[in-house]
Write a protein that holds these residues in place. Structure first.
Motif, short mmCIF file in Angstrom:
data_model
loop_
_atom_site.label_atom_id
_atom_site.label_comp_id
_atom_site.label_asym_id
_atom_site.label_seq_id
_atom_site.Cartn_x
_atom_site.Cartn_y
_atom_site.Cartn_z
N LYS A 117 -7.22 -1.76 5.83
CA LYS A 117 -6.58 -2.99 6.28
C LYS A 117 -7.58 -3.88 7.02
N VAL A 154 0.83 -1.20 0.00
CA VAL A 154 0.00 0.00 0.00
C VAL A 154 0.86 1.25 0.00
N GLU A 157 0.94 4.95 0.77
CA GLU A 157 0.17 5.85 1.62
C GLU A 157 0.37 7.28 1.15
N VAL A 200 3.77 -1.47 3.88
CA VAL A 200 3.52 -0.04 3.78
C VAL A 200 4.67 0.63 3.04
N TYR A 220 -6.53 4.33 6.28
CA TYR A 220 -5.78 3.12 5.94
C TYR A 220 -6.04 1.99 6.92
#
Length: 366
Positions: A287, A265, A267, A301, A283
């Motif tokens: 998740k 992911v 961010e 991440v 986020y």
């Protein structure tokens, strides 16, 4: 407490630590064929728990930049075999990132000089890289054409074939690139997808191609060797969605049962701010939706992490932390993080294209 240097697993992958080298496009694969210099580059960085290669085109149509590698021809597979063999000999693990750029391309890079393809005929207000007299040059992307409905199964097959080719080339797995405004992200997001058929409109329709690709790849090589990269709110490559939270929560719930090795992911804005005031995103809820749907893959991440931020991410429940730009200039990043530095500074003039300079000549710690 868990640290970056502790071993872990990601699906079928046994990783020596939780540090991941993120994909970094370097434009050093003439004719889309990996070179011996690339084998040196990745092997230098093999102390990472996991190496993710630069984005690699699944087809000629999927290419969007000059001198990026592919995974659709025998000579490309052979070139990657040399890379994976060298990395494995150095004790590393390596997956390749499967890439179709969609509209982020140029006529000069497309088969027969044709238009790039996209969910809808909307030009991306972004740049790509061509070689002009051997010099990497940023140019505007070309106007795309909308993919016909009967072309989509062929693109799904291209992902399947590329995943199988990756295993043939010796990779430990693959990462499906569904981020940063490239083809799968274009289908997901309202700013690029104005279709009115089964692949446009509703969240379920816009996510359809992505989920067909993931299903095809996991069926071909197994979920435990398949990761995916997502970027819910990045504006990279002129991409935007009107309401990303329900979109990506839906994607998370759909991915949960597929037994993926990991979810990667980005961010915030790729290579930019980790939080965007005009694009808020939860986020943790994203998740949680994945875990509630049975998703057991490692949670990776990415974006602007240093040692302190990475340790906090692990404390907050992340499993892996991906580092991008620090890996350009620090092939031994694991050792440097463990020592608290020092860190080499990258030469931005050598990021895209060229040879060993700014690629394989950065010094290691003594």
């Amino acid at each position: 407490m868990t640290t970056l240097f502790d071993p872990t697993t990601a699906g079928d992958l046994q990783l020596a630590n939780r540090i991941v080298m993120a994909p970094l496009t370097r434009n050093r694969a003439p004719n889309a064929v990996p070179t011996p210099l690339m084998a040196t580059y990745y092997t230098q960085r093999a102390s990472a728990g996991l190496l993710i290669t630069e984005a690699t085109a699944i087809s000629h149509q999927g290419q969007g930049y000059a001198d990026v590698p592919g995974l659709y021809a025998p000579e490309q597979i052979a070139g990657w075999q040399a890379v994976t063999s060298a990395v494995h000999a150095a004790g590393g693990k390596i997956v390749t990132q499967l890439w179709h750029v969609g509209r982020v391309s140029h006529n000069e890079l497309q088969p027969g000089g044709g238009a790039p393809v996209a969910p809808s005929a909307l030009t991306a207000k972004t740049k790509t890289v061509l070689l002009k007299d051997g010099v990497p040059t940023f140019v505007d992307t070309s106007a795309p054409r909308a993919l016909q409905l009967d072309e989509l199964p062929g693109i799904v097959d291209d992902y399947r074939r590329a995943a199988q080719a990756a295993i043939e080339a010796g990779f430990d797995g693959v990462e499906i690139h569904a981020a940063n405004g490239y083809l799968l992200d274009q289908f997901l997001k309202t700013g690029a997808n104005q279709r009115t058929d089964a692949y446009g409109g509703s969240i379920e329709n816009r996510a359809r191609l992505l989920l067909e690709v993931v299903s095809a790849v996991t069926e071909a090589i197994g979920g435990g060797r398949t990761g995916i990269r997502l970027s819910p709110v990045t504006p990279a490559n002129d991409i935007v969605d009107a309401d990303p939270q329900p979109l990506f929560d839906h994607v998370a719930r759909a991915l949960g049962p597929l037994g993926l090795a990991y979810v990667h992911v980005i961010e915030g804005a790729t290579g930019g701010p980790r939080e965007l005031a005009d694009r808020p995103f939860d986020y943790a809820a994203f998740k949680a939706a994945y875990r509630a749907a049975g998703g057991s893959g490692a949670w990776m991440v990415n974006n602007g992490y240093d040692l302190a931020l990475a340790q906090q991410a692990l404390a907050d429940g992340a499993d892996l932390v991906a580092f991008g730009r620090p890996y350009i200039a620090n092939p031994d990043l694991v050792a440097r993080l463990k020592a608290g530095g020092p860190f080499n500074k990258p030469d931005k003039m050598t990021f895209y294209g060229g040879g060993a300079e700014g690629y394989t000549d950065y010094p290691f710690l003594n």
